[in-house]
Design a protein around this motif. Structure first.
Motif, mmCIF file in Angstrom:
data_model
loop_
_atom_site.group_PDB
_atom_site.id
_atom_site.type_symbol
_atom_site.label_atom_id
_atom_site.label_comp_id
_atom_site.label_asym_id
_atom_site.label_seq_id
_atom_site.Cartn_x
_atom_site.Cartn_y
_atom_site.Cartn_z
ATOM 1 N N SER A 1 0.863 -1.180 0.000
ATOM 2 C CA SER A 1 0.000 0.000 0.000
ATOM 3 C C SER A 1 0.896 1.225 0.000
ATOM 4 N N LEU A 2 0.844 1.979 -1.060
ATOM 5 C CA LEU A 2 1.669 3.174 -1.199
ATOM 6 C C LEU A 2 0.803 4.400 -0.958
ATOM 7 N N ILE A 3 1.300 5.340 -0.155
ATOM 8 C CA ILE A 3 0.571 6.578 0.092
ATOM 9 C C ILE A 3 0.443 7.319 -1.233
ATOM 10 N N LYS A 4 -0.789 7.692 -1.568
ATOM 11 C CA LYS A 4 -1.077 8.333 -2.847
ATOM 12 C C LYS A 4 -0.268 9.611 -3.006
ATOM 13 N N THR A 5 0.220 9.807 -4.213
ATOM 14 C CA THR A 5 1.085 10.953 -4.507
ATOM 15 C C THR A 5 0.668 11.614 -5.810
ATOM 16 N N GLY A 6 1.023 12.870 -5.957
ATOM 17 C CA GLY A 6 0.755 13.587 -7.198
ATOM 18 C C GLY A 6 1.840 13.383 -8.235
ATOM 19 N N PHE A 7 2.931 12.755 -7.841
ATOM 20 C CA PHE A 7 4.044 12.512 -8.760
ATOM 21 C C PHE A 7 3.784 11.269 -9.605
ATOM 22 N N ASP A 8 4.279 11.295 -10.826
ATOM 23 C CA ASP A 8 4.219 10.125 -11.697
ATOM 24 C C ASP A 8 5.437 9.256 -11.377
ATOM 25 N N LEU A 9 5.210 8.100 -10.813
ATOM 26 C CA LEU A 9 6.313 7.236 -10.391
ATOM 27 C C LEU A 9 6.680 6.178 -11.426
ATOM 28 N N LYS A 10 5.997 6.186 -12.560
ATOM 29 C CA LYS A 10 6.314 5.219 -13.611
ATOM 30 C C LYS A 10 7.722 5.485 -14.148
ATOM 31 N N ASP A 11 8.438 4.438 -14.435
ATOM 32 C CA ASP A 11 9.795 4.506 -14.980
ATOM 33 C C ASP A 11 10.773 5.220 -14.054
ATOM 34 N N PHE B 1 -5.775 10.748 7.719
ATOM 35 C CA PHE B 1 -5.439 9.386 7.319
ATOM 36 C C PHE B 1 -5.301 9.420 5.799
ATOM 37 N N PRO B 2 -4.123 9.093 5.259
ATOM 38 C CA PRO B 2 -3.898 9.266 3.816
ATOM 39 C C PRO B 2 -4.578 8.194 2.968
ATOM 40 N N GLU B 3 -4.845 8.571 1.733
ATOM 41 C CA GLU B 3 -5.340 7.597 0.759
ATOM 42 C C GLU B 3 -4.152 6.776 0.283
ATOM 43 N N THR B 4 -4.390 5.502 -0.003
ATOM 44 C CA THR B 4 -3.318 4.641 -0.484
ATOM 45 C C THR B 4 -3.753 3.938 -1.766
ATOM 46 N N VAL B 5 -2.765 3.474 -2.511
ATOM 47 C CA VAL B 5 -3.005 2.671 -3.704
ATOM 48 C C VAL B 5 -2.133 1.429 -3.607
ATOM 49 N N GLU B 6 -2.630 0.332 -4.094
ATOM 50 C CA GLU B 6 -1.868 -0.913 -4.103
ATOM 51 C C GLU B 6 -0.994 -0.935 -5.344
ATOM 52 N N ILE B 7 0.307 -1.188 -5.142
ATOM 53 C CA ILE B 7 1.225 -1.280 -6.280
ATOM 54 C C ILE B 7 2.106 -2.515 -6.109
ATOM 55 N N GLY B 8 2.621 -2.994 -7.202
ATOM 56 C CA GLY B 8 3.593 -4.072 -7.182
ATOM 57 C C GLY B 8 4.983 -3.469 -7.294
ATOM 58 N N ILE B 9 5.871 -3.881 -6.425
ATOM 59 C CA ILE B 9 7.230 -3.318 -6.409
ATOM 60 C C ILE B 9 8.213 -4.425 -6.063
ATOM 61 N N GLN B 10 9.431 -4.288 -6.527
ATOM 62 C CA GLN B 10 10.451 -5.286 -6.217
ATOM 63 C C GLN B 10 10.775 -5.254 -4.726
ATOM 64 N N LYS C 1 5.685 14.992 0.415
ATOM 65 C CA LYS C 1 5.967 16.406 0.669
ATOM 66 C C LYS C 1 6.545 17.113 -0.548
ATOM 67 N N GLY C 2 7.172 16.398 -1.444
ATOM 68 C CA GLY C 2 7.822 17.023 -2.584
ATOM 69 C C GLY C 2 9.173 17.589 -2.200
ATOM 70 N N LEU C 3 9.586 18.630 -2.887
ATOM 71 C CA LEU C 3 10.864 19.274 -2.608
ATOM 72 C C LEU C 3 10.651 20.499 -1.735
ATOM 73 N N GLU C 4 11.565 20.704 -0.823
ATOM 74 C CA GLU C 4 11.576 21.930 -0.022
ATOM 75 C C GLU C 4 12.308 22.992 -0.836
ATOM 76 N N GLN C 5 12.065 24.248 -0.553
ATOM 77 C CA GLN C 5 12.718 25.344 -1.266
ATOM 78 C C GLN C 5 14.233 25.255 -1.131
ATOM 79 N N ASP C 6 14.720 24.806 0.050
ATOM 80 C CA ASP C 6 16.157 24.693 0.274
ATOM 81 C C ASP C 6 16.789 23.610 -0.612
ATOM 82 N N ASP C 7 16.011 22.617 -1.017
ATOM 83 C CA ASP C 7 16.530 21.534 -1.851
ATOM 84 C C ASP C 7 16.813 22.007 -3.278
ATOM 85 N N ILE C 8 16.117 23.046 -3.707
ATOM 86 C CA ILE C 8 16.218 23.512 -5.089
ATOM 87 C C ILE C 8 17.433 24.418 -5.262
#
Length: 148
Positions: A9-19, A65-74, A140-147
């Motif tokens: 169960s992966l916490i839902k994210t706005g990022f595209d994690l494919k590839d 309580f976050p939404e989750t999605v089921e994914i297959g991962i190594q 959380k994404g990136l913090e301003q300090d990370d950029i």
């Protein structure tokens, strides 16, 4: 080499994690219903969500309580848990108790019940930002300090 895929169960994210090469970090997320006794009145009812890190054991209150999605991962992309689920639940319960005693200035022991409980994972991945490789938290994404 075997393809040892696990479903998590992966916490839902706005990022595209494919590839992307992702690393999944384990958490136990619990919703508590707290019954706080009051003199000559009905008990006060409060709800809180607590997230416990399944590697370090640290617990902290969450805003939902976050939404989750089921994914297959190594299996090699999953960080192994170092504490048991029951110990993580105990740490979450302590955090909820500390919060309720602080918030309502109570000196009576409340009754705490688990409403919802789920083991979920947060994904991390690398990204190239301004010629630097940075680790991105998929929630959380990136913090301003990370950029910079």
């Amino acid at each position: 080499m075997e393809n040892d895929m696990e479903t998590v169960s992966l916490i839902k994210t706005g990022f595209d994690l494919k590839d992307r090469e992702v690393v999944c970090y384990p958490y136990l997320i619990v919703t508590f219903k707290i019954h706080l006794p009051r003199l000559f009145m009905t008990p006060r009812i409060a709800y809180t969500v607590v997230t416990t890190d399944m590697v370090k054991g640290a617990a902290a209150r969450s805003n939902m309580f976050p939404e989750t999605v089921e994914i297959g991962i190594q299996g090699t992309s999953i960080i192994p848990e170092l504490i048991e689920e029951e110990e993580a639940l105990k740490n979450a319960r302590k955090t909820a108790l500390r919060w309720i005693m602080y918030k309502f200035h109570s000196f009576r022991a409340p009754r705490i019940e688990v409403i919802q409980r789920q083991k979920a994972y947060k994904a991390f991945f690398h990204a190239d930002i301004k010629g630097r490789t940075v680790l991105v938290d998929s929630v959380k994404g990136l913090e301003q300090d990370d950029i910079r």
